[in-house]
Design a protein around this motif. Structure first.
Motif, mmCIF file in Angstrom:
data_model
loop_
_atom_site.group_PDB
_atom_site.id
_atom_site.type_symbol
_atom_site.label_atom_id
_atom_site.label_comp_id
_atom_site.label_asym_id
_atom_site.label_seq_id
_atom_site.Cartn_x
_atom_site.Cartn_y
_atom_site.Cartn_z
ATOM 1 N N MET A 57 0.804 -1.218 0.000
ATOM 2 C CA MET A 57 0.000 0.000 0.000
ATOM 3 C C MET A 57 0.839 1.271 0.000
ATOM 4 S SD MET A 57 -2.921 1.339 -0.283
ATOM 5 C CE MET A 57 -4.111 0.025 0.011
ATOM 6 N N TYR A 58 1.948 1.285 0.761
ATOM 7 C CA TYR A 58 2.759 2.504 0.846
ATOM 8 C C TYR A 58 3.353 2.850 -0.525
ATOM 9 C CZ TYR A 58 6.203 5.880 2.547
ATOM 10 O OH TYR A 58 6.949 7.022 2.750
ATOM 11 N N GLN A 61 0.678 4.041 -3.008
ATOM 12 C CA GLN A 61 0.241 5.427 -2.831
ATOM 13 C C GLN A 61 1.238 6.417 -3.446
ATOM 14 O OE1 GLN A 61 -2.686 6.569 -1.995
ATOM 15 N NE2 GLN A 61 -3.355 4.437 -1.770
ATOM 16 N N TYR A 101 -5.337 5.421 3.477
ATOM 17 C CA TYR A 101 -4.816 4.075 3.226
ATOM 18 C C TYR A 101 -3.503 3.796 3.954
ATOM 19 C CZ TYR A 101 -8.278 3.890 -0.505
ATOM 20 O OH TYR A 101 -9.451 3.902 -1.216
ATOM 21 N N VAL A 102 -2.781 4.853 4.351
ATOM 22 C CA VAL A 102 -1.478 4.647 4.994
ATOM 23 C C VAL A 102 -1.330 5.397 6.310
ATOM 24 C CG1 VAL A 102 -0.273 4.156 2.829
ATOM 25 C CG2 VAL A 102 -0.465 6.526 3.619
ATOM 26 N N ALA A 106 2.582 8.727 7.593
ATOM 27 C CA ALA A 106 3.206 8.083 6.435
ATOM 28 C C ALA A 106 2.878 8.854 5.156
ATOM 29 C CB ALA A 106 2.724 6.633 6.310
ATOM 30 N N TYR A 107 1.682 9.378 5.082
ATOM 31 C CA TYR A 107 1.297 10.098 3.875
ATOM 32 C C TYR A 107 2.065 11.413 3.745
ATOM 33 C CZ TYR A 107 -1.633 11.729 0.055
ATOM 34 O OH TYR A 107 -2.073 12.170 -1.165
#
Length: 365
Positions: A57-58, A61, A101-102, A106-107
């Motif tokens: 996911m990371y 993104q 999502y993260v 993290a975003y």
């Protein structure tokens, strides 16, 4: 002077964003706007084989942000160069939607890689319309989806909707469209909110429809009206199971062609929900073998214009170009003036014989 507005449509999965984008392109186009649609970047990637399942996911993104920025840049450049004084860029989920999502921290790290300040993202967009997911209050409609890339459960959809609400809470021009009424009213409210932001008369739900005479002299007069546009529409009904109506539509305007897929279904609550999406030319032709041969294609020219500050649509069908169907939105006081050169044969507002589906069966007025 050219006016360009960037409007984001956000919300949890199955909230009506795709349907709204499809309808908005048509509605605002008929009102004299040039409309540029920026589809959801995550869906574009997943449908192309780039997904969280293969990247994590990371990392996924990072691709979403990269694609989103590239598409927004292209849309902005095209908006400057495209003909027309009024341009709308409609964006299906934008940069602040992805953090759910993260996680926030993290975003923010991902955004640093692109030299973007999280707190300045709101200033990139002129308006934000939040369409609440059907997983909140309209659960029976949640599985009726036009997005093949959707995988979220009802619980996940609610959580993502909450995150989007939180992410965009500081935008100065945000509106929230809930599920208090049926889907069609929800779509109307969303359209209305954009018209209000733009400072223009918004569509109303009350309308009249007339069978009128049509000829070349009337056409020449129409061309002189405010915001006159002409669109060639071809619509085919597809073979469907009971309780579902499907169709494809091709719209040509000023040398530009768009394709649409629509599907209508009656839910357990007896609510009729119709969802639309813009499709590619290839997808359009993939549907051709599914055309219901018992129904004729709807082939018509749509003439849209403003007269006496009110919006009109005149559909002239290929099977009889001596007549047309004139639709107009009625103001609250019910008073409206028709163009003096329009000759009404009769009112057909509540006559189902003049609906497209029935005209496809009979091919005559």
């Amino acid at each position: 002077m050219k006016t360009i507005k960037k409007i984001v449509f956000t919300g949890g999965p199955c909230s009506g964003k795709t349907t709204f984008m499809s309808r908005a392109e048509e509605i605002f186009g008929e009102r004299g706007y040039r409309v540029i649609v920026d589809n959801e970047s995550a869906t574009d990637l997943i449908s192309g084989g780039i997904s969280p399942a293969t990247l994590g996911m990371y990392e996924f993104q990072k691709y979403v942000v990269s694609l989103q920025l590239a598409k927004e840049k292209i849309c902005s450049q095209a908006a400057e160069e495209i003909e027309g004084d009024k341009v709308l860029i409609l964006i299906d989920r934008a940069l602040l939607d992805n953090e759910s999502y993260v996680g926030h921290d993290a975003y923010c790290e991902i955004l640093k890689d692109f030299d973007i300040n999280y707190d300045e993202i709101n200033s990139r967009y002129d308006m934000v319309v939040h369409l609440v997911t059907s997983a909140k209050g309209k659960e029976e409609a949640y599985s009726f989806s036009t997005n093949a890339s959707r995988y979220e459960t009802v619980e996940q959809a609610r959580a993502m909707d909450d995150t989007a609400l939180e992410a965009w809470k500081n935008h100065p021009n945000r509106v929230i469209i809930g599920n208090e009424t049926d889907f069609e009213v929800k779509m109307h409210k969303a359209i209305q909110s954009v018209f209000e932001y733009l400072g223009e008369e918004s569509p109303v739900e009350k309308f009249k429809k007339y069978l009128v005479e049509f000829d070349d002299d009337i056409l020449e007069k129409l061309k002189g009206e405010t915001n006159y546009t002409r669109v060639h529409i071809i619509q085919h009904y597809l073979e469907s199971t009971r309780g579902i109506e499907r169709r494809i539509r091709k719209r040509d305007r000023n040398g530009s062609t768009l394709y649409y897929y629509s599907e209508a279904k009656v839910l357990a609550t007896n609510e009729r929900i119709k969802k639309d999406r813009i499709i590619s030319e290839r997808e359009y032709f993939d549907y051709i073998p599914e055309i219901d041969q018992k129904l004729k294609p709807i082939d018509k020219e749509r003439h849209s214009f403003i007269f006496d500050e009110h919006f009109f649509k005149l559909d002239v069908f290929r099977f009889d170009k001596s007549k047309g169907l004139l639709s107009l939105q009625m103001p609250d006081d019910g008073v409206i003036n028709l163009p003096p050169y329009i000759k009404v044969i009769k009112e057909v507002t509540d006559n189902s014989d003049y609906k497209n589906y029935n005209l496809a069966q009979t091919e005559h007025y």
